[in-house]
Design a protein around this motif. Structure first.
Motif, PDB file in Angstrom:
ATOM      1  N   TYR A   3       4.106 -20.647  -3.671  1.00 27.99           N
ATOM      2  CA  TYR A   3       5.195 -20.365  -4.525  1.00 27.99           C
ATOM      3  C   TYR A   3       4.973 -19.287  -5.572  1.00 27.99           C
ATOM      4  N   LEU A   4       3.582 -19.689  -6.174  1.00 27.28           N
ATOM      5  CA  LEU A   4       3.406 -19.200  -7.439  1.00 27.28           C
ATOM      6  C   LEU A   4       3.064 -17.477  -7.058  1.00 27.28           C
ATOM      7  N   SER A   6       4.100 -15.927  -4.354  1.00 29.51           N
ATOM      8  CA  SER A   6       5.339 -15.057  -4.002  1.00 29.51           C
ATOM      9  C   SER A   6       6.115 -14.954  -5.281  1.00 29.51           C
ATOM     10  N   LEU A   7       6.022 -15.529  -6.170  1.00 28.50           N
ATOM     11  CA  LEU A   7       6.822 -15.191  -7.293  1.00 28.50           C
ATOM     12  C   LEU A   7       6.211 -14.130  -8.176  1.00 28.50           C
ATOM     13  N   LEU A   8       4.860 -14.101  -8.130  1.00 30.35           N
ATOM     14  CA  LEU A   8       4.051 -13.026  -8.631  1.00 30.35           C
ATOM     15  C   LEU A   8       4.506 -11.676  -8.098  1.00 30.35           C
ATOM     16  N   LEU A  10       6.978 -10.995  -5.997  1.00 32.51           N
ATOM     17  CA  LEU A  10       8.381 -10.713  -6.310  1.00 32.51           C
ATOM     18  C   LEU A  10       8.609  -9.950  -7.767  1.00 32.51           C
ATOM     19  N   ALA A  11       7.853 -10.576  -8.660  1.00 29.43           N
ATOM     20  CA  ALA A  11       7.971 -10.014 -10.069  1.00 29.43           C
ATOM     21  C   ALA A  11       7.610  -8.795 -10.087  1.00 29.43           C
TER      22      ALA A  11
END
Length: 121
Positions: A3-4, A6-8, A10-11
């Motif tokens: 998740y981390l 994927s979040l990075l 996306l950001a």
């Protein structure tokens, strides 16, 4: 952990998209802005990395970070060494000038001595 990551990604993708949209056409390299947008949307990680690596132009001084630079006390700039005048006279001319100066000094001393003898101070 997934998740981390994927979040990075996306950001990074959002940051790249905003940067592409706000950037002037003259500051985009290698491909038009539209193609860069499609690349970042279809391949978020690779497209974003390529955009920041080769797709945009950076200022001449590099990337400006928001951190203030500490100011150092300004030391006086080292002054240029004084220029030494170059004497272009020959040795004979220098000796003749020195002889003239010695004779002038001797004559001045003699004139001063005579004035003192006469009482003219």
């Amino acid at each position: 952990m997934g998740y981390l990551f994927s979040l990075l990604v996306l950001a990074l993708m959002v940051f790249a998209l905003v940067d592409i949209i706000r950037r002037d056409d003259s500051q985009v390299r290698h491909m038009p802005k539209f193609v860069w947008l499609l690349l970042v949307i279809l391949l978020p990680f690779i497209g974003s990395v390529l955009w920041f690596g080769i797709g945009r132009e950076y200022p001449e001084g590099g990337i400006r970070l928001g951190r203030p630079t500490p100011r150092r006390r300004s030391e006086p700039a080292p002054s240029a060494p004084p220029t030494v005048p170059v004497d272009t006279r020959t040795t004979e001319q220098q000796l003749a000038d020195l002889d003239r100066e010695i004779e002038e000094e001797r004559l001045r001393a003699e004139i001063a001595k005579r004035k003192q003898e006469r009482g003219e101070a």
